[in-house]
Scaffold this motif. Structure first.
Motif, PDB file in Angstrom:
ATOM      1  N   TYR A   1       0.720  -1.150  -0.126  1.00  0.00           N
ATOM      2  CA  TYR A   1      -0.028  -0.056   0.050  1.00  0.00           C
ATOM      3  C   TYR A   1       0.766   1.294  -0.131  1.00  0.00           C
ATOM      4  O   TYR A   1       0.401   2.356   0.015  1.00  0.00           O
ATOM      5  CB  TYR A   1      -0.986   0.074   1.296  1.00  0.00           C
ATOM      6  CG  TYR A   1      -2.091  -1.197   1.192  1.00  0.00           C
ATOM      7  CD1 TYR A   1      -2.713  -1.359  -0.084  1.00  0.00           C
ATOM      8  CD2 TYR A   1      -2.500  -1.688   2.124  1.00  0.00           C
ATOM      9  CE1 TYR A   1      -3.543  -2.151  -0.073  1.00  0.00           C
ATOM     10  CE2 TYR A   1      -3.264  -2.811   2.469  1.00  0.00           C
ATOM     11  CZ  TYR A   1      -3.954  -3.093   0.968  1.00  0.00           C
ATOM     12  OH  TYR A   1      -4.777  -3.916   0.850  1.00  0.00           O
TER      13      TYR A   1
ATOM     14  N   ILE B   1      -7.849   9.652   6.753  1.00  0.00           N
ATOM     15  CA  ILE B   1      -6.902   9.020   7.605  1.00  0.00           C
ATOM     16  C   ILE B   1      -7.256   7.784   8.289  1.00  0.00           C
ATOM     17  O   ILE B   1      -6.861   6.653   7.983  1.00  0.00           O
ATOM     18  CB  ILE B   1      -6.455   9.973   8.710  1.00  0.00           C
ATOM     19  CG1 ILE B   1      -5.998  11.477   8.059  1.00  0.00           C
ATOM     20  CG2 ILE B   1      -5.554   9.277   9.774  1.00  0.00           C
ATOM     21  CD1 ILE B   1      -5.576  12.424   9.212  1.00  0.00           C
TER      22      ILE B   1
ATOM     23  N   ARG C   1     -10.119   5.868   7.143  1.00  0.00           N
ATOM     24  CA  ARG C   1     -10.205   4.849   6.412  1.00  0.00           C
ATOM     25  C   ARG C   1      -8.995   3.898   5.802  1.00  0.00           C
ATOM     26  O   ARG C   1      -8.935   2.587   5.803  1.00  0.00           O
ATOM     27  CB  ARG C   1     -10.751   5.613   4.845  1.00  0.00           C
ATOM     28  CG  ARG C   1     -12.078   6.087   5.055  1.00  0.00           C
ATOM     29  CD  ARG C   1     -13.080   5.055   4.809  1.00  0.00           C
ATOM     30  NE  ARG C   1     -13.495   4.511   3.508  1.00  0.00           N
ATOM     31  CZ  ARG C   1     -14.546   3.901   3.412  1.00  0.00           C
ATOM     32  NH1 ARG C   1     -15.063   3.429   3.957  1.00  0.00           N
ATOM     33  NH2 ARG C   1     -14.561   3.648   1.960  1.00  0.00           N
ATOM     34  N   MET C   2      -7.890   4.807   5.767  1.00  0.00           N
ATOM     35  CA  MET C   2      -6.611   3.997   5.609  1.00  0.00           C
ATOM     36  C   MET C   2      -6.205   3.041   6.800  1.00  0.00           C
ATOM     37  O   MET C   2      -5.447   1.958   6.626  1.00  0.00           O
ATOM     38  CB  MET C   2      -5.685   5.049   5.408  1.00  0.00           C
ATOM     39  CG  MET C   2      -4.353   4.460   4.490  1.00  0.00           C
ATOM     40  SD  MET C   2      -3.111   5.879   4.694  1.00  0.00           S
ATOM     41  CE  MET C   2      -3.070   5.854   6.780  1.00  0.00           C
TER      42      MET C   2
ATOM     43  N   LEU D   1      -8.391  -0.011   6.487  1.00  0.00           N
ATOM     44  CA  LEU D   1      -7.898  -0.966   5.434  1.00  0.00           C
ATOM     45  C   LEU D   1      -6.833  -1.803   6.060  1.00  0.00           C
ATOM     46  O   LEU D   1      -6.606  -2.794   5.610  1.00  0.00           O
ATOM     47  CB  LEU D   1      -7.358   0.017   4.071  1.00  0.00           C
ATOM     48  CG  LEU D   1      -6.845  -0.883   2.950  1.00  0.00           C
ATOM     49  CD1 LEU D   1      -7.842  -1.824   2.371  1.00  0.00           C
ATOM     50  CD2 LEU D   1      -6.141   0.210   1.974  1.00  0.00           C
TER      51      LEU D   1
END
Lengths: 89, 451
Positions: free
Chosen positions: B67, B249, B251-252, B255
């Motif tokens: 990522y 921020i 959401r990362m 993930l």
């Protein structure tokens, strides 16, 4: 699965050719390309399908990092999920 | 196709604005390691952590690469150790050594859970564990310790608060040759969360599953830059900007948390939506407050700015994650934040202002260096004040103060790395001894009775 290859740097002839040659060599199928030149700055984002990669994705990232040094451009190779997560609800 | 602008925004956040995942923390229950024989117990503890966390670091490194997002810390939190040594009756320090060895073997940078929960009273094992904290922290490198001395439901255990003043001082003395670093790994809590991924206060609570992945995000630099870009807008508009940034921020973090949990075959617990600063210039919560319109962090208006920031971060983060937990808010650890260090150095940021700030944000009096001759009674009273804020406001507060042995106001302690460095800040020298000596329990506040 797809990945994004972002290429940023000073424009010159043959950048896309060099990046796509490595994609072909590694088995990354180019799905979409978007490219622009602002003043002398070149920005390209390339969406590639990585299902047919001949290597692990992390090794492909390494290969792109090496290419980055060879052609003097900044290259970021990242799994598309990070962008989908961050920018789509 | 994802738009080029979005791609470049993400890359800029990571490259120029220090966006990272601050911590991926694996919580591991050690309850099944309990044995009557203490040595056997220590062996079980070591084995279980090595088994469960064997692939933690390599998996995180893989995710980092795929990522393109740095994961700064890989950590483990365990069941509060006082619960383990109750059964065997052995020396808790031996368990601390087992934890330290396991942390080295699996390659993580901190292991949390050398902890006791004594908000209502002590078990015999809690007593032994707390007494052993100075020794354990001075003999190990990676072990972190925390003691929960109060909850909104139970009130404040003032005997424990008094005891922790002594423990903090002893820990500082035993690690005086290393800038009292032991105290940087020791937290006194009110309302300690059971799923906190951040050190030094992480432990694996008793309501938690066998093993779990919790993730702490970061990103003060990204928020500061968004605030700067927002220009001269009003506070409503500014809050919107911060919410949107916090969403991205988090959401990362979500993930990374779900990917790590999937690959490790361990359930996903929570994302901790916190703005955690680092000493790197540009990665500071104080700079956000200053960009909001303060001449320097600590001046009048700081508490209001921080209250808005903290709330907006939570609102933005909440929608981005399926489970939000841990501490979730803006951190204000003085020694770990370049802007706070600067404000403390020139006297703008004082202990009393920090105390007010902790009433509206996450955590508490964090990484604050006080004069080396600060008495244990004063250390207890500083803790009591902060703990009272947590108990009455039904929130987590924590105290991580570091008496700089042999140093006075104007001098500095330097821990290096993420722990940073901090100027010695003045404390009120008048004595709270009589209050601290009273002991007993401060009863739970009226609004704890919600049933």
């Amino acid at each position: 699965m797809k990945a994004v290859i972002a290429v940023i740097g000073k424009d010159y002839v043959g950048i896309i050719a060099k990046v796509s040659a490595v994609c072909a060599e590694c088995g990354a199928n180019i799905v979409d390309i978007s490219q622009s030149v602002l003043k002398e700055y070149f920005t390209m984002s390339m969406l590639v399908d990585i299902d047919g990669l001949k290597m692990e994705f992390t090794a492909f990232v390494d290969r792109m990092n090496t290419l980055s040094k060879e052609i003097g451009m900044e290259i970021h190779t990242m799994h598309e999920n990070i962008f989908n997560a961050m920018h789509n609800i | 196709m994802i738009s080029v602008n979005n791609i470049l925004e993400t890359i800029k956040m990571i490259q120029d604005e220090h966006l990272d995942i601050r911590a991926v923390t694996m919580g591991i229950s050690l309850l099944d390691c309990i044995r009557a024989d203490h040595q056997e117990l220590c062996g079980q503890v070591y084995d279980k952590i090595c088994r469960k966390a064997e692939h933690l670091v390599s998996t995180c490194e893989e995710i980092e690469k795929e990522y393109g997002i740095p994961i700064i810390n890989k950590r483990v939190s365990v069941t509060p150790v006082s619960m383990l040594c109750g059964a065997s009756g052995g020396d808790p320090v031996a368990i601390a050594h087992a934890l330290d060895r396991a942390a080295d073997t699996v390659g993580i940078n901190f292991i949390g859970g050398y902890s006791a929960l004594v908000h209502k009273g002590y078990t015999e094992a809690d007593r032994r564990l707390i007494a052993s904290i100075p020794e354990a922290l001075s003999q190990t490198q990676k072990v972190c310790s925390s003691v929960n001395v109060a909850t909104t439901k139970a009130g404040i255990n003032m005997d424990a608060v008094a005891e922790m003043g002594r423990i903090i001082r002893q820990t500082a003395l035993l690690t005086a040759d290393r800038d009292s670093i032991g105290c940087a790994k020791l937290v006194v809590f009110a309302n300690a969360p059971e799923d906190n991924p951040f050190m030094a206060g992480a432990f694996h609570g008793i309501g938690e599953p066998e093993c779990v992945i919790n993730v702490g995000v970061s990103g003060p630099g990204v928020v500061a830059s968004a605030v700067e870009k927002a220009g001269d807008c009003d506070m409503t508009a500014l809050a919107e900007v911060i919410k949107k940034t916090a969403f991205k921020i988090t959401r990362m973090g979500q993930l990374v948390a779900t990917t790590a949990s999937q690959r490790l075959g361990v359930p996903f617990g929570i994302v901790d939506v916190s703005l955690a600063p680092t000493p790197a210039v540009g990665d500071s919560v104080a700079y956000i407050l200053e960009k909001m319109g303060l001449e320097q962090c600590g001046c009048h208006g700081t508490t209001a700015a921080l209250a808005m920031l903290n709330d907006a971060v939570k609102k933005g983060g909440l929608m981005a994650s399926s489970h939000v937990g841990g501490l979730s808010g803006a951190f204000i650890p003085v020694s770990e934040d370049a802007g706070m260090i600067a404000a403390a150095q020139n006297g703008t940021l004082t202990l009393s202002k920090l105390e007010a700030m902790t009433a509206v944000c996450s955590v508490g009096l964090d990484m604050i260096v006080v004069p080396g001759d600060t008495s244990e009674k004063i250390l207890s009273a500083i803790s009591a004040d902060e703990i009272a804020i947590g108990v009455v406001n039904t929130k987590t507060t924590a105290v991580r103060v570091i008496p700089a042995i042999g140093k006075q106001v104007g001098e500095e302690l330097s821990f290096g790395g993420l722990l940073g460095s901090g100027p010695v800040m003045p404390v009120c020298p008048l004595s709270p001894a009589k209050l601290v000596e009273r002991g007993g329990r401060i009863p739970a506040p009226i609004h704890s009775l919600k049933n």
